[in-house]
Structure formats: C-alpha cells, structure tokens
Design a protein around this motif. Structure first.
Motif, PDB file in Angstrom:
ATOM      1  N   SER A 140       0.830  -1.209   0.000  1.00 39.58           N
ATOM      2  CA  SER A 140       0.000   0.000   0.000  1.00 39.58           C
ATOM      3  C   SER A 140       0.861   1.254   0.000  1.00 39.58           C
ATOM      4  O   SER A 140       0.521   2.256  -0.652  1.00 39.58           O
ATOM      5  N   SER A 141       2.002   1.218   0.711  1.00 34.42           N
ATOM      6  CA  SER A 141       2.912   2.373   0.704  1.00 34.42           C
ATOM      7  C   SER A 141       3.480   2.613  -0.699  1.00 34.42           C
ATOM      8  O   SER A 141       3.543   3.760  -1.171  1.00 34.42           O
ATOM      9  N   LEU A 142       3.875   1.532  -1.359  1.00 35.04           N
ATOM     10  CA  LEU A 142       4.367   1.688  -2.729  1.00 35.04           C
ATOM     11  C   LEU A 142       3.244   2.119  -3.672  1.00 35.04           C
ATOM     12  O   LEU A 142       3.499   2.829  -4.657  1.00 35.04           O
ATOM     13  N   SER A 143       2.013   1.708  -3.370  1.00 38.65           N
ATOM     14  CA  SER A 143       0.886   2.148  -4.197  1.00 38.65           C
ATOM     15  C   SER A 143       0.656   3.650  -4.063  1.00 38.65           C
ATOM     16  O   SER A 143       0.223   4.299  -5.032  1.00 38.65           O
ATOM     17  N   GLY A 174       0.559   5.982  -7.267  1.00 44.94           N
ATOM     18  CA  GLY A 174      -0.568   6.869  -7.543  1.00 44.94           C
ATOM     19  C   GLY A 174      -0.138   8.313  -7.731  1.00 44.94           C
ATOM     20  O   GLY A 174      -0.599   8.999  -8.648  1.00 44.94           O
ATOM     21  N   ALA A 175       0.782   8.783  -6.882  1.00 47.72           N
ATOM     22  CA  ALA A 175       1.243  10.169  -6.987  1.00 47.72           C
ATOM     23  C   ALA A 175       2.003  10.409  -8.292  1.00 47.72           C
ATOM     24  O   ALA A 175       1.758  11.388  -9.012  1.00 47.72           O
ATOM     25  N   PHE A 176       2.930   9.522  -8.620  1.00 45.36           N
ATOM     26  CA  PHE A 176       3.736   9.723  -9.820  1.00 45.36           C
ATOM     27  C   PHE A 176       2.936   9.460 -11.096  1.00 45.36           C
ATOM     28  O   PHE A 176       3.258  10.034 -12.143  1.00 45.36           O
ATOM     29  N   SER A 177       1.909   8.619 -11.032  1.00 43.28           N
ATOM     30  CA  SER A 177       1.053   8.433 -12.198  1.00 43.28           C
ATOM     31  C   SER A 177       0.287   9.709 -12.520  1.00 43.28           C
ATOM     32  O   SER A 177       0.097  10.058 -13.694  1.00 43.28           O
ATOM     33  N   ALA A 178      -0.158  10.399 -11.482  1.00 38.20           N
ATOM     34  CA  ALA A 178      -0.845  11.670 -11.710  1.00 38.20           C
ATOM     35  C   ALA A 178       0.129  12.751 -12.174  1.00 38.20           C
ATOM     36  O   ALA A 178      -0.201  13.564 -13.047  1.00 38.20           O
ATOM     37  N   THR A 225      12.199  19.669 -17.953  1.00 35.12           N
ATOM     38  CA  THR A 225      10.925  18.987 -17.740  1.00 35.12           C
ATOM     39  C   THR A 225      10.993  17.535 -18.187  1.00 35.12           C
ATOM     40  O   THR A 225      10.475  16.633 -17.516  1.00 35.12           O
ATOM     41  N   VAL A 226      11.654  17.289 -19.335  1.00 27.22           N
ATOM     42  CA  VAL A 226      11.806  15.918 -19.800  1.00 27.22           C
ATOM     43  C   VAL A 226      12.653  15.106 -18.829  1.00 27.22           C
ATOM     44  O   VAL A 226      12.380  13.928 -18.559  1.00 27.22           O
ATOM     45  N   GLY A 227      13.696  15.745 -18.259  1.00 27.89           N
ATOM     46  CA  GLY A 227      14.496  15.058 -17.240  1.00 27.89           C
ATOM     47  C   GLY A 227      13.688  14.690 -16.017  1.00 27.89           C
ATOM     48  O   GLY A 227      13.831  13.589 -15.471  1.00 27.89           O
ATOM     49  N   ALA A 228      12.808  15.604 -15.586  1.00 26.71           N
ATOM     50  CA  ALA A 228      11.930  15.296 -14.451  1.00 26.71           C
ATOM     51  C   ALA A 228      10.981  14.152 -14.797  1.00 26.71           C
ATOM     52  O   ALA A 228      10.698  13.289 -13.956  1.00 26.71           O
ATOM     53  N   MET A 229      10.510  14.114 -16.044  1.00 23.21           N
ATOM     54  CA  MET A 229       9.645  13.013 -16.474  1.00 23.21           C
ATOM     55  C   MET A 229      10.385  11.682 -16.431  1.00 23.21           C
ATOM     56  O   MET A 229       9.835  10.668 -15.985  1.00 23.21           O
ATOM     57  N   LEU A 230      11.647  11.678 -16.876  1.00 19.30           N
ATOM     58  CA  LEU A 230      12.424  10.437 -16.855  1.00 19.30           C
ATOM     59  C   LEU A 230      12.658   9.947 -15.425  1.00 19.30           C
ATOM     60  O   LEU A 230      12.543   8.753 -15.130  1.00 19.30           O
ATOM     61  N   VAL A 231      12.982  10.879 -14.523  1.00 19.56           N
ATOM     62  CA  VAL A 231      13.202  10.496 -13.127  1.00 19.56           C
ATOM     63  C   VAL A 231      11.926   9.923 -12.514  1.00 19.56           C
ATOM     64  O   VAL A 231      11.948   8.892 -11.829  1.00 19.56           O
ATOM     65  N   SER A 232      10.800  10.588 -12.769  1.00 20.47           N
ATOM     66  CA  SER A 232       9.529  10.086 -12.224  1.00 20.47           C
ATOM     67  C   SER A 232       9.163   8.740 -12.824  1.00 20.47           C
ATOM     68  O   SER A 232       8.612   7.872 -12.137  1.00 20.47           O
ATOM     69  N   GLN A 257       8.573   2.870 -12.197  1.00 25.37           N
ATOM     70  CA  GLN A 257       8.872   1.484 -12.569  1.00 25.37           C
ATOM     71  C   GLN A 257       9.471   0.714 -11.397  1.00 25.37           C
ATOM     72  O   GLN A 257       9.135  -0.466 -11.176  1.00 25.37           O
ATOM     73  N   LEU A 258      10.365   1.348 -10.634  1.00 22.15           N
ATOM     74  CA  LEU A 258      10.948   0.673  -9.467  1.00 22.15           C
ATOM     75  C   LEU A 258       9.880   0.370  -8.420  1.00 22.15           C
ATOM     76  O   LEU A 258       9.860  -0.724  -7.824  1.00 22.15           O
ATOM     77  N   ALA A 259       8.989   1.335  -8.175  1.00 21.85           N
ATOM     78  CA  ALA A 259       7.929   1.111  -7.192  1.00 21.85           C
ATOM     79  C   ALA A 259       6.970   0.020  -7.657  1.00 21.85           C
ATOM     80  O   ALA A 259       6.538  -0.821  -6.861  1.00 21.85           O
ATOM     81  N   GLU A 260       6.676  -0.001  -8.949  1.00 16.44           N
ATOM     82  CA  GLU A 260       5.788  -1.043  -9.463  1.00 16.44           C
ATOM     83  C   GLU A 260       6.436  -2.421  -9.376  1.00 16.44           C
ATOM     84  O   GLU A 260       5.778  -3.414  -9.039  1.00 16.44           O
ATOM     85  N   PHE A 261       7.733  -2.493  -9.665  1.00 20.42           N
ATOM     86  CA  PHE A 261       8.441  -3.770  -9.554  1.00 20.42           C
ATOM     87  C   PHE A 261       8.471  -4.253  -8.103  1.00 20.42           C
ATOM     88  O   PHE A 261       8.210  -5.437  -7.811  1.00 20.42           O
ATOM     89  N   GLY A 262       8.765  -3.335  -7.175  1.00 21.96           N
ATOM     90  CA  GLY A 262       8.781  -3.721  -5.766  1.00 21.96           C
ATOM     91  C   GLY A 262       7.426  -4.157  -5.260  1.00 21.96           C
ATOM     92  O   GLY A 262       7.314  -5.129  -4.513  1.00 21.96           O
ATOM     93  N   ARG A 263       6.369  -3.463  -5.688  1.00 21.91           N
ATOM     94  CA  ARG A 263       5.028  -3.855  -5.250  1.00 21.91           C
ATOM     95  C   ARG A 263       4.642  -5.220  -5.806  1.00 21.91           C
ATOM     96  O   ARG A 263       4.019  -6.035  -5.111  1.00 21.91           O
TER      97      ARG A 263
END
Length: 248
Positions: free
Chosen positions: A84-87, A91-95, A144-151, A156-162
């Motif tokens: 749930s913490s990773l979710s 959720g935040a980065f998807s938005a 802005t593109v760099g911020a998009m890549l970082v997010s 992807q890391l959070a989704e893999f961990g979840r």
C-alpha cells in the motif's frame, strides 16, 4: 446454496424493513391525530425492531468473519502495508506524469510561438513576447523531460517492488490456506467423502488462490486510486483553481 439463500433472505428482509419505515413515515405525515398514528405504527413496530436486530446481528457476524479472515492472513499484513505504501508512490507519480506531459506540450508551444512570431508585429508580436517570457521564466523543455524520466524510473521501481511484495505475500497466504483446507478435508469421515465430489473439492481448493489474490490486492489498488485522484486534483488546483472548483 445455503449462503446464497441466506443472502437472499437478508436482502428480502432489508426491503421489508425499508417498506415498513416508509409506511410509518406516510402514516405519521398523513394522519391528523398523532395518537392515532402512533397506535397504527405500534401495530408493526415490534416486528420492525426485531428485523433491525436480525440485520444488526448479521452485520456483526460479517465483521466477525472479516476479523477472522484478517487474523488468518496476519502473516501477509506486513506485505499488504508495504504494498500500500508503494501504491501511494505509484498513484502520486502516475498523476504527475500527466502534469509533466502537459508542461512539455506548453513549453513546446511557447517555443514555437517565440520563434515564429519574433519578426511579426501587433498582436502576433505581443503573443510571441509573452511566450518568450513564459519560456524564460518557466524552465526549459530539457529540464521537464528530465523530471519526467526520473519520475518514470521511480514509478517502474515502485511497481516492480510492489509486484514482488504482492507475489511473496500471496504465495505464503495461499500455501497456508491450501494446507488448512486439505487438513480439514482429511479430518472428515469416510461417509462424507463418499457423498462429496472429490474432483470438485480439489478444484475448489486449487482455485482458492485467485479469490485470495483479489482480496489481498484490493487495499493496494484502493490506495493507489485514492492517491492518484488526490494528486491529480492537487496538480490541477495549482494550475487552475477555478477549473478545479468547477469540477468539484
């Protein structure tokens, strides 16, 4: 079949309770003498209170089953909490992904306006100057593109961990549940085993993992959706408070 009939009886009882309450309201509203209305309502009020008692007892039994289920799945609660913490992160980065995409589109539009309207005068020149001012004060497309890549990397890391946490937690719970079901089946007498369809029982035990997986995935999915909605509203509120208020 027994559970289905019990649910049908409960739904029928709820409908009867709602009809009785509606009848009581209409009697009190239309009867001129409140004493007479009270006597009419008193004719079926004991049955109404008894029905409410049955429904409250059923609801309490359902909560008791939920608590027993949580106690049975207590070994998976840490995995559910971490998932749930990773979710929340997902959720935040998807938005915010949509926010960055909109920022790139706006910066690209400003760059085109600033480059194409530099030699024109009048309204076009004023728009080009305003676009150049926003482009200079709002950062570059590369940032802005760099911020998009970082997010995106964090997402992807959070989704893999979840996914790994969900897999490990569900595997442990499903294994324990199947062991318990097989132990309960082996404790039955021979007469019960002769009357039951063993193939159906094996199929039921084998497919219990799907239902358990859906139950364990629900908290993470709910948290992700809630945080995504909150982050989207916050991002939209920062860009256009009037539009956010209109949509709310």
């Amino acid at each position: 079949a027994t559970a289905g009939s019990a649910n049908a009886d409960a739904e029928a009882l709820k409908m009867k309770v709602a009809a009785a309450e509606d009848l009581a309201k209409r009697v009190k509203a239309q009867c001129l003498d409140w004493r007479q209305a009270r006597r009419i309502v008193a004719l079926f009020e004991p049955e109404l209170w008894e029905a409410w008692r049955v429904l409250r007892a059923r609801r309490a039994a359902q909560w008791h089953c939920v608590l027993r289920l949580l106690w049975r799945f207590r070994s998976a609660l840490p995995f559910i909490a971490l998932s749930s913490s990773l979710s929340m992160v997902l959720g935040a980065f998807s938005a915010m992904r949509l926010h960055y995409q909109a920022a790139v589109i706006n910066l690209a539009k400003d760059a085109v306006l600033a480059g194409g309207g530099a030699g024109s005068g009048g309204v076009g020149g004023a728009n080009a100057a305003a676009a150049a001012t926003r482009l200079a004060g709002g950062g570059s497309v590369g940032e802005t593109v760099g911020a998009m890549l970082v997010s995106e990397i964090i997402t992807q890391l959070a989704e893999f961990g979840r996914a790994r946490l969900n897999l490990r937690g569900k595997a442990r719970v499903i294994q324990q549940l199947k062991v318990s079901l097989f132990e309960a089946l082996l404790r039955q007498d021979l007469e019960y085993l002769e009357q039951c369809d063993l193939w159906q029982l094996r199929s039921l035990i084998g497919s219990c993992g799907t239902t358990v997986g859906q139950v364990l995935d629900f908290p993470a999915v709910l948290v992700e959706a809630s945080v995504r909605l909150a982050a989207a509203v916050a991002a939209l509120g920062g860009q256009s408070p009037k539009l956010t208020g209109f949509l709310a």
